[in-house]
Each structure stands twice: as C-alpha cells, then as structure tokens.
Design an enzyme around this catalytic site. Structure first.
Site, PDB file in Angstrom:
ATOM      1  N   GLU A   1       0.820  -1.213   0.000  1.00 18.54           N
ATOM      2  CA  GLU A   1       0.000   0.000   0.000  1.00 18.54           C
ATOM      3  C   GLU A   1       0.855   1.265   0.000  1.00 18.54           C
ATOM      4  O   GLU A   1       0.528   2.243  -0.670  1.00 18.54           O
ATOM      5  CB  GLU A   1      -0.955   0.009   1.195  1.00 18.54           C
ATOM      6  CG  GLU A   1      -2.047  -1.056   1.143  1.00 18.54           C
ATOM      7  CD  GLU A   1      -2.967  -0.913  -0.062  1.00 18.54           C
ATOM      8  OE1 GLU A   1      -2.965   0.140  -0.723  1.00 18.54           O
ATOM      9  OE2 GLU A   1      -3.697  -1.881  -0.355  1.00 18.54           O
TER      10      GLU A   1
ATOM     11  N   TYR B   1      -6.647   6.565   3.667  1.00 11.91           N
ATOM     12  CA  TYR B   1      -6.717   5.515   2.641  1.00 11.91           C
ATOM     13  C   TYR B   1      -6.005   4.244   3.095  1.00 11.91           C
ATOM     14  O   TYR B   1      -6.561   3.137   3.074  1.00 11.91           O
ATOM     15  CB  TYR B   1      -6.136   5.987   1.292  1.00 11.91           C
ATOM     16  CG  TYR B   1      -5.867   4.782   0.444  1.00 11.91           C
ATOM     17  CD1 TYR B   1      -6.911   4.134  -0.194  1.00 11.91           C
ATOM     18  CD2 TYR B   1      -4.592   4.202   0.405  1.00 11.91           C
ATOM     19  CE1 TYR B   1      -6.708   2.952  -0.879  1.00 11.91           C
ATOM     20  CE2 TYR B   1      -4.382   3.020  -0.276  1.00 11.91           C
ATOM     21  CZ  TYR B   1      -5.434   2.399  -0.914  1.00 11.91           C
ATOM     22  OH  TYR B   1      -5.228   1.222  -1.558  1.00 11.91           O
TER      23      TYR B   1
ATOM     24  N   ASP C   1      -9.548   6.132  -2.916  1.00  7.47           N
ATOM     25  CA  ASP C   1      -8.342   6.536  -3.647  1.00  7.47           C
ATOM     26  C   ASP C   1      -8.789   7.171  -4.961  1.00  7.47           C
ATOM     27  O   ASP C   1      -9.974   7.440  -5.166  1.00  7.47           O
ATOM     28  CB  ASP C   1      -7.440   5.317  -3.888  1.00  7.47           C
ATOM     29  CG  ASP C   1      -8.018   4.394  -4.939  1.00  7.47           C
ATOM     30  OD1 ASP C   1      -9.260   4.418  -5.130  1.00  7.47           O
ATOM     31  OD2 ASP C   1      -7.252   3.654  -5.580  1.00  7.47           O
TER      32      ASP C   1
ATOM     33  N   GLN D   1       0.140   6.838  -5.073  1.00  8.00           N
ATOM     34  CA  GLN D   1       0.475   7.711  -6.209  1.00  8.00           C
ATOM     35  C   GLN D   1       1.407   7.006  -7.198  1.00  8.00           C
ATOM     36  O   GLN D   1       2.264   7.637  -7.820  1.00  8.00           O
ATOM     37  CB  GLN D   1       1.119   9.008  -5.710  1.00  8.00           C
ATOM     38  CG  GLN D   1       0.174   9.851  -4.886  1.00  8.00           C
ATOM     39  CD  GLN D   1      -0.978  10.383  -5.708  1.00  8.00           C
ATOM     40  OE1 GLN D   1      -0.817  11.311  -6.469  1.00  8.00           O
ATOM     41  NE2 GLN D   1      -2.147   9.776  -5.571  1.00  8.00           N
ATOM     42  N   THR D   2       1.276   5.698  -7.278  1.00 13.22           N
ATOM     43  CA  THR D   2       2.186   4.907  -8.103  1.00 13.22           C
ATOM     44  C   THR D   2       1.407   3.786  -8.764  1.00 13.22           C
ATOM     45  O   THR D   2       0.642   3.084  -8.097  1.00 13.22           O
ATOM     46  CB  THR D   2       3.304   4.312  -7.224  1.00 13.22           C
ATOM     47  OG1 THR D   2       3.966   5.379  -6.544  1.00 13.22           O
ATOM     48  CG2 THR D   2       4.302   3.528  -8.053  1.00 13.22           C
TER      49      THR D   2
END
Length: 346
Positions: free
Chosen positions: A33, A116, A134, A38-39
């Site tokens: 996680e 998140y 997300d 952002q990946t």
DNA sequence: AAAACGGGGGT
DNA sequence: ACCCCAGTTTT
C-alpha cells in the site's frame, strides 16, 4: 446492495493476479500500500518484490539502515514514503513488539499511513468495514452517481468517503474495496473507459448524460516552477568525486547528489566560468571546467521543472573529502543524478 | 485550504 | 502540454 453485488461479480471475473493478493499478512499489505501510493502497479511491482526479498519481516526492515532503505527505494519517488516506512517499522518493533496494528485507529498512528492506507490494511487484513477512497474510487463514484463536487476539496473528501462507507459490503469489505479500485484502474479508466462493455452502463449517470469526460471534477493545481540546477562533478587524479547528502527538508531529503549550485537562469560556459570564484568549493582551486551537456536536461517533477547542467571539474586535488568513483553506485541518488552516473564514463 | 512531495506513462 | 497514478504531511 445491487451496486456492491455488480461490482464484486465483475471483480471475480476480472481481477489481476498480483503478489500482494496472495497474502493477508499485514506487513506485506502495508508494504504494497505504501509503495502503490500515487504509483501505478506496473511501476511499483518490482519494488514490492525487492522489499519483500530484502526485508522478509518487519524486524528485518526495522534493523536496516535508512540509507539502505532509500537505496532500495531509489527511482520510485516521494522518498518520505521510504523514510516513514522505515520509521514505522522501528516503531512496530520497539513499541509493539513486532505485532502489527490490527485496526483502523491504530494503523493511523503509523507515519505515512493516512485514511486511505489505514482503511486498506484494516479491511484487507482484518475485515474491518472501512471504505477506501483513492483516485479510482473518486472516479468511479463521481461518474456513476454524477457527482460534481471537486474530489480534491475538503468537502469532496467528506462526501466521497461517506458515500463509499454507505456502499461498502459490510460482510465482505476486503473484496469490495479491492474490487472498486480494480474496476477504476482497469475498466473505468480516466481516458477512454470501456463503457460499451460496462456492467454499470444502465445506472451510470455520467454515461447516460454523456458526461464521462467531465468527471471527476478536480481543482487545478498551480503550474510547475522552473529551476536551474548546476551540478559540480568533481573528478580528481586519484579517482574521487564529491557527493553530498541533502539534509534539509524538500525534495530528495536524505538522498545524495553532486554539489549543487542553483542559479536564476540557465548558465552558459562563459557566465558559469566568470562566477566560478564565487563558489566556495571552486575558490582557490586549480581545475579544468568541462560542460557535460550543452542543452539543459529537463527533469520534470509534478511541482517544479528542473533545468539541469552537469559541470565536470577535473582537478588534481579535491577541495573537501571525496568518495571513490567506484563506490558511487552505493549511494541513493535522485533518478536525475542516477541517469547521469549511468551515461557518464567515470 | 493550499502547497509540497517524484517519477513514469498515456493522450 | 496536461492528466493520472491503490495519498500523506506540512505550511
């Protein structure tokens, strides 16, 4: 209920096989996680494999040096994730005896774990009814329910979290959370989603009002600022160069770089040579100056554009302590520096 | 509430 | 050029 059923049915037929889906070990789920913040999966996957392989348990990660953790993280970006990951591993081992937090509230206490990630781990590992929100969830819900609230406003965060928490399957929170994210990632994509074969076609407000391309609504961020970086690549006769650690807050904290001179505009050879005496490392030094790249190398970050020149300083002695060029690959460096090191013939 | 924080990939 | 990515922290 119908939403949840349709979604999880879609998921059972369309889920990808991913290594973190083979386990419910909270340490591994946590690793995945953090890496996937952002990946995209494609980019994060090899890093996940490397971390699991190098640090099979939270004790291994806690016992590592931060420099080694950063080296393994090199190239993935958002390096505070790696620093926080390491700090949180130490916390889990020293304060919790290695027992991973098993609920949303306690997970939230870990550095680098926000709403998140706490929801993801709590639901996937411990079946807690905590809805994840997300980028995928924002997109799916804003389209299906035709919601115009900007997803990156505080109002938007509240609305979408609340809606997701209503929709989540209270019996199968782990499945629901992963299903809605997978659906957003592979079907309800940002551009050119597969609406023609979508199981939500009939009920989707965005699709039926032809508003797919308008949703989700997002407040525009400021444009990236331009910066001008000049790296000093010292090379001494005995094969040493200078690397410095970026200690201060800001980009690339705790990574290494060649000594940096930031200027207000792009430097020419002539203008740089004229200023050279003003730079403390070059003052009173005999050296030959070679400009490695005539055109600026432009390195684009989300919030700044770096116009970069590498200046090779050939000298018989270094002005300060250096490192052997053979050891240069042991240091964690920004990818901008890493690319230079790979292309430059030391 | 807004800005900072990386790098890769898609359109 | 602009957008997005299994977001969080700091200002």
């Amino acid at each position: 209920m119908i939403f949840s059923k349709t979604l999880t049915h879609w998921y059972s037929n369309n889920k990808r096989n991913l290594p973190w889906r083979e386990t419910k070990n909270p340490y591994y789920i946590w690793l995945s996680e953090i890496i996937l913040q952002q990946t995209q999966v494609k980019q994060g996957l090899p890093y996940y494999e490397a971390f699991v392989s190098n640090y099979p348990t939270v004790f291994d990660l806690a016992n590592a040096d931060e420099s080694d953790v950063l080296k393994l993280w090199q190239g993935l970006g958002y390096y505070s994730r790696a620093r926080n990951l390491h700090a949180s591993a130490k916390y889990v081992v020293s304060a919790l005896g290695g027992k991973f937090p098993d609920n949303y509230k306690d997970l939230l206490k870990l550095k680098g774990v926000g709403d998140y990630t706490a929801s993801a781990i709590a639901s996937i590992c411990f079946n807690e009814v905590a809805a994840v929100v997300d980028g995928n969830v924002y997109r799916v819900l804003s389209r299906y329910f035709g919601m115009d609230t900007p997803i990156n406003s505080s109002q938007g965060a509240k609305e979408f979290k609340s809606l997701a928490q209503e929709l989540i399957d209270k019996k199968e929170p782990a499945e629901f959370n992963q299903a809605i994210m997978e659906f957003g990632a592979t079907q309800c994509k940002p551009k050119n989603p597969y609406c023609n074969i979508c199981p939500f076609k009939d009920g989707c407000i965005a699709f039926n009002k032809n508003r797919i391309s308008e949703l989700p609504v997002k407040i525009k961020s400021a444009k990236a600022k331009k910066k001008y970086f000049n790296f000093l690549v010292f090379i001494s006769e005995d094969g040493k160069t200078i690397l410095e650690k970026r200690e201060r807050k800001g980009i690339w904290q705790n990574l290494y770089q060649f000594p940096l001179i930031e200027t207000s505009k792009s430097m020419t050879y002539k203008s740089f040579k004229e200023e050279a005496d003003n730079y403390s490392l070059l003052k009173d030094l005999n050296f030959e100056l070679v400009l490695y790249n005539k055109e600026d190398i432009v390195h684009k970050l989300s919030h700044q554009h770096l116009y970069t020149k590498f200046w090779v300083i050939n000298t018989n002695r270094l002005p300060i302590e250096g490192v052997s060029v053979e050891k240069i690959r042991d240091f964690a460096v920004p990818i901008l520096i890493g690319n230079f090191i790979e292309s430059f013939n030391f």
